[in-house]
Design a protein around this motif. Structure first.
Motif, PDB file in Angstrom:
ATOM      1  N   ASP A 229       0.826  -1.211   0.000  1.00 44.61           N
ATOM      2  CA  ASP A 229       0.000   0.000   0.000  1.00 44.61           C
ATOM      3  C   ASP A 229       0.857   1.257   0.000  1.00 44.61           C
ATOM      4  N   VAL A 230       1.930   1.260   0.788  1.00 42.95           N
ATOM      5  CA  VAL A 230       2.801   2.433   0.855  1.00 42.95           C
ATOM      6  C   VAL A 230       3.494   2.671  -0.478  1.00 42.95           C
ATOM      7  N   LEU A 231       4.002   1.612  -1.086  1.00 44.71           N
ATOM      8  CA  LEU A 231       4.668   1.772  -2.382  1.00 44.71           C
ATOM      9  C   LEU A 231       3.717   2.361  -3.416  1.00 44.71           C
ATOM     10  N   ARG A 232       2.519   1.836  -3.482  1.00 48.84           N
ATOM     11  CA  ARG A 232       1.561   2.319  -4.475  1.00 48.84           C
ATOM     12  C   ARG A 232       1.090   3.730  -4.157  1.00 48.84           C
ATOM     13  N   SER A 233       0.998   4.072  -2.868  1.00 51.91           N
ATOM     14  CA  SER A 233       0.590   5.433  -2.513  1.00 51.91           C
ATOM     15  C   SER A 233       1.637   6.460  -2.933  1.00 51.91           C
ATOM     16  N   ARG A 234       2.870   6.005  -3.095  1.00 56.05           N
ATOM     17  CA  ARG A 234       3.942   6.909  -3.535  1.00 56.05           C
ATOM     18  C   ARG A 234       4.125   6.909  -5.048  1.00 56.05           C
ATOM     19  N   GLY A 235       3.182   6.283  -5.744  1.00 51.31           N
ATOM     20  CA  GLY A 235       3.226   6.309  -7.204  1.00 51.31           C
ATOM     21  C   GLY A 235       4.129   5.266  -7.810  1.00 51.31           C
ATOM     22  N   ILE A 236       4.506   4.252  -7.052  1.00 49.68           N
ATOM     23  CA  ILE A 236       5.346   3.174  -7.574  1.00 49.68           C
ATOM     24  C   ILE A 236       4.452   2.067  -8.122  1.00 49.68           C
ATOM     25  N   GLU A 237       4.637   1.719  -9.388  1.00 51.15           N
ATOM     26  CA  GLU A 237       3.881   0.634  -9.995  1.00 51.15           C
ATOM     27  C   GLU A 237       4.488  -0.698  -9.542  1.00 51.15           C
ATOM     28  N   VAL A 238       3.678  -1.553  -8.971  1.00 49.07           N
ATOM     29  CA  VAL A 238       4.148  -2.868  -8.521  1.00 49.07           C
ATOM     30  C   VAL A 238       3.494  -3.932  -9.391  1.00 49.07           C
ATOM     31  N   ARG A 239       4.320  -4.657 -10.122  1.00 53.51           N
ATOM     32  CA  ARG A 239       3.821  -5.724 -10.991  1.00 53.51           C
ATOM     33  C   ARG A 239       4.359  -7.056 -10.483  1.00 53.51           C
ATOM     34  N   LEU A 240       3.470  -7.825  -9.862  1.00 50.04           N
ATOM     35  CA  LEU A 240       3.856  -9.129  -9.325  1.00 50.04           C
ATOM     36  C   LEU A 240       3.655 -10.217 -10.371  1.00 50.04           C
ATOM     37  N   GLU A 241       4.299 -11.363 -10.140  1.00 51.35           N
ATOM     38  CA  GLU A 241       4.300 -12.476 -11.083  1.00 51.35           C
ATOM     39  C   GLU A 241       4.732 -12.013 -12.473  1.00 51.35           C
ATOM     40  N   THR A 242       5.684 -11.091 -12.475  1.00 50.95           N
ATOM     41  CA  THR A 242       6.190 -10.502 -13.717  1.00 50.95           C
ATOM     42  C   THR A 242       7.691 -10.298 -13.590  1.00 50.95           C
ATOM     43  N   THR A 243       8.420 -10.582 -14.655  1.00 56.26           N
ATOM     44  CA  THR A 243       9.858 -10.339 -14.648  1.00 56.26           C
ATOM     45  C   THR A 243      10.281  -9.849 -16.031  1.00 56.26           C
ATOM     46  N   LEU A 244      11.596  -9.830 -16.283  1.00 56.54           N
ATOM     47  CA  LEU A 244      12.114  -9.361 -17.561  1.00 56.54           C
ATOM     48  C   LEU A 244      12.447 -10.538 -18.470  1.00 56.54           C
ATOM     49  N   THR A 245      12.280 -10.326 -19.765  1.00 66.99           N
ATOM     50  CA  THR A 245      12.708 -11.333 -20.739  1.00 66.99           C
ATOM     51  C   THR A 245      13.813 -10.817 -21.641  1.00 66.99           C
ATOM     52  N   GLU A 246      13.997  -9.493 -21.673  1.00 69.36           N
ATOM     53  CA  GLU A 246      15.074  -8.929 -22.490  1.00 69.36           C
ATOM     54  C   GLU A 246      15.354  -7.490 -22.052  1.00 69.36           C
ATOM     55  N   LEU A 247      16.625  -7.105 -22.113  1.00 71.26           N
ATOM     56  CA  LEU A 247      17.037  -5.729 -21.835  1.00 71.26           C
ATOM     57  C   LEU A 247      17.841  -5.213 -23.017  1.00 71.26           C
ATOM     58  N   THR A 248      17.591  -3.971 -23.393  1.00 70.09           N
ATOM     59  CA  THR A 248      18.423  -3.289 -24.384  1.00 70.09           C
ATOM     60  C   THR A 248      18.886  -1.969 -23.780  1.00 70.09           C
ATOM     61  N   GLU A 249      19.630  -1.220 -24.535  1.00 72.66           N
ATOM     62  CA  GLU A 249      20.135   0.058 -24.041  1.00 72.66           C
ATOM     63  C   GLU A 249      19.013   1.042 -23.753  1.00 72.66           C
ATOM     64  N   ASN A 250      17.877   0.882 -24.445  1.00 79.01           N
ATOM     65  CA  ASN A 250      16.808   1.876 -24.353  1.00 79.01           C
ATOM     66  C   ASN A 250      15.481   1.336 -23.842  1.00 79.01           C
ATOM     67  N   SER A 251      15.406   0.026 -23.539  1.00 80.00           N
ATOM     68  CA  SER A 251      14.111  -0.512 -23.127  1.00 80.00           C
ATOM     69  C   SER A 251      14.271  -1.877 -22.456  1.00 80.00           C
ATOM     70  N   VAL A 252      13.182  -2.311 -21.823  1.00 78.58           N
ATOM     71  CA  VAL A 252      13.108  -3.677 -21.291  1.00 78.58           C
ATOM     72  C   VAL A 252      11.793  -4.287 -21.756  1.00 78.58           C
ATOM     73  N   THR A 253      11.821  -5.600 -21.954  1.00 79.58           N
ATOM     74  CA  THR A 253      10.609  -6.335 -22.304  1.00 79.58           C
ATOM     75  C   THR A 253      10.210  -7.192 -21.119  1.00 79.58           C
ATOM     76  N   LEU A 254       8.956  -7.082 -20.683  1.00 79.72           N
ATOM     77  CA  LEU A 254       8.470  -7.834 -19.541  1.00 79.72           C
ATOM     78  C   LEU A 254       7.919  -9.183 -19.976  1.00 79.72           C
ATOM     79  N   SER A 255       7.749 -10.071 -19.006  1.00 86.68           N
ATOM     80  CA  SER A 255       7.265 -11.420 -19.306  1.00 86.68           C
ATOM     81  C   SER A 255       5.824 -11.430 -19.813  1.00 86.68           C
TER      82      SER A 255
END
Length: 440
Positions: A229-255
């Motif tokens: 609740d505190v994280l979200r109240s501070r404007g932090i997006e929390v995405r659970l059951e989600t991770t990264l599948t690729e990183l580039t210099e300018n972006s990331v792709t989520l699962s």
């Protein structure tokens, strides 16, 4: 008391200057003071790093020097060999060390204390080694502070809307202790920068990812829900059951297929034992060196191990091993010292035992969660307990004083917005900062 091979004073080599190795050397120095024993610590650094406060270094509250305890001051009488351990010959009782100038040295030992610690756990994700950054060293913490401030400054003058959004987007992977504390501190630093630079704080995007279905499951369901609740109240997006599948210099792709434009990715998903463990050719459990209840290595008299690199049996949970935490490492350092000394005829050996003292998690301005001795706390009471705990646990009065003054300054003045450039992007790469360049 004599060296078993030469008749001279016994030589105790401690590999690593982390919590376990530091505490072991400190205790051995006292218990063996009158024996003539030589205590030799091998470490690439001349300091012990108080890692739990690295998020506050990244957030601009603490100077990196405040969380580094000088070994020369804290361990007088302990010989320091600065260098990386390349190999250990258990049969001939030698340690091969290479220093920062590629010079080689071979150290012999009568007792070996193996405490090389851990490194960030990596996965075979395209782009992770090149574009992800961890939080295990001062260089990495300083990098995040400088990177955030630099990206916000550049975004304010960038004429390309997509590029500006990318510069203002910060992704943290890992919603356990370190990752959650890191994103909370970076959010606070960004809010402070926005307030003083006339920026809209909602334009600065923070995204916290974790493959688990809960934030900080270690603190329990009730406190975990409060953290979320505190994280979200501070404007932090929390995405659970989600991770990264690729990183580039300018972006990331989520699962889930989402592509986020960003230049800043923190990979804080846990740790694995130092790769040096794999070179020993000894039995392991969950990648950590197997040890007996007294922290000795079976089949190799005179060899002991503890901390994050050792699979220490947990006496409170039959069949389990202790988690790789600073709290356990410090206590195991004390047991290591006691049992090494006992093996030399001083005192009596005992198995490792511990009492769970709880945990503390700092979540930025005015909020923390803690459960000292099993008592759940949140908000300002937890904040007070958290900061007092760190001041108490800091093993140096000078550092304790510096951190205490920094906390007082944080109460009275806004965070300093200074990007000094002490840690470059290259210096914060896993291969340079932690010496890991392949999947662990």
């Amino acid at each position: 008391m004599a060296n078993e091979s030469t008749g001279g004073p016994p030589r105790i080599v401690v590999v690593g200057s982390g919590f376990a190795g530091f505490e072991c050397a400190r205790r051995l120095r006292r218990s063996l003071r009158d024996t003539g024993a030589r205590i030799i610590m091998v470490s690439p650094n001349d300091y012990m790093l108080y890692t739990p406060l690295l998020p506050e270094v990244a957030g601009g509250i603490l100077d990196a020097r405040f969380v580094t305890i000088a070994l020369s001051d804290a361990l007088p009488g302990v010989e320091l060999v600065r260098g990386a351990v390349d190999s250990i010959d258990l049969d001939n009782r030698t340690v091969h060390v290479t220093d920062c100038e590629a010079g080689a040295e071979v150290l012999s030992w009568d007792r070996l204390v193996f405490t090389p610690g851990s490194v960030t756990r990596l996965f075979d994700i395209p782009g992770l080694l090149d574009h992800g950054r961890g939080l295990k060293t001062p260089a990495e913490a300083l990098y995040f502070r400088d990177q955030l401030l630099t990206q916000l400054e550049m975004a304010s003058r960038d004429t390309d809307p997509r590029e500006s959004r990318a510069r203002r987007t910060f992704v943290v992977v890992g919603a356990s202790y370190a990752g959650t504390e890191l994103i909370a501190q970076l959010r606070a630093l960004a809010d402070s920068a926005a307030a003083r630079q006339g920026l809209d704080p909602t334009a600065v995007r923070f995204v916290l990812l974790d493959a688990a279905d809960k934030v900080m499951p270690e603190v329990g369901e009730k406190l975990g829900a409060q953290v979320l609740d505190v994280l979200r109240s501070r404007g932090i997006e929390v995405r659970l059951e989600t991770t990264l599948t690729e990183l580039t210099e300018n972006s990331v792709t989520l699962s889930d297929g989402t592509v986020l434009p960003t230049h800043t990715v923190a990979w804080v998903t846990g740790v694995t034992a130092n790769p040096l463990v794999d070179t020993l050719g000894l039995p392991t459990e969950k990648g950590r060196l197997k040890v007996a209840a007294d922290l000795s290595v079976e089949g190799h008299p005179g060899v002991f191990a503890g901390g994050d690199a050792a699979a220490v049996p947990d006496p409170r949970h039959q069949g389990s091993i202790t988690p790789p935490t600073a709290q356990h490492a410090v206590r195991q350092g004390r047991t290591l010292a006691r049992n090494v000394a006992a093996s030399l005829g001083v005192g009596e050996a005992k198995p490792y035992a511990h009492r769970d003292m709880g945990l503390v998690v700092d979540l930025g301005p005015g909020f923390a969660v803690a459960n000292p001795l099993g008592i759940p706390l949140s908000g300002l009471p937890a904040k007070v307990v958290t900061r007092l705990y760190h001041l108490f646990a800091m093993p140096s009065p000078v550092n304790r004083w510096a951190v205490g003054l920094a906390y007082l300054t944080d109460l009275l003045f806004p965070r300093p917005l200074v990007s000094i450039g002490l840690a470059t992007e290259t210096q914060a790469q896993f291969a340079v900062s932690q010496g890991i360049g392949a999947r662990n």
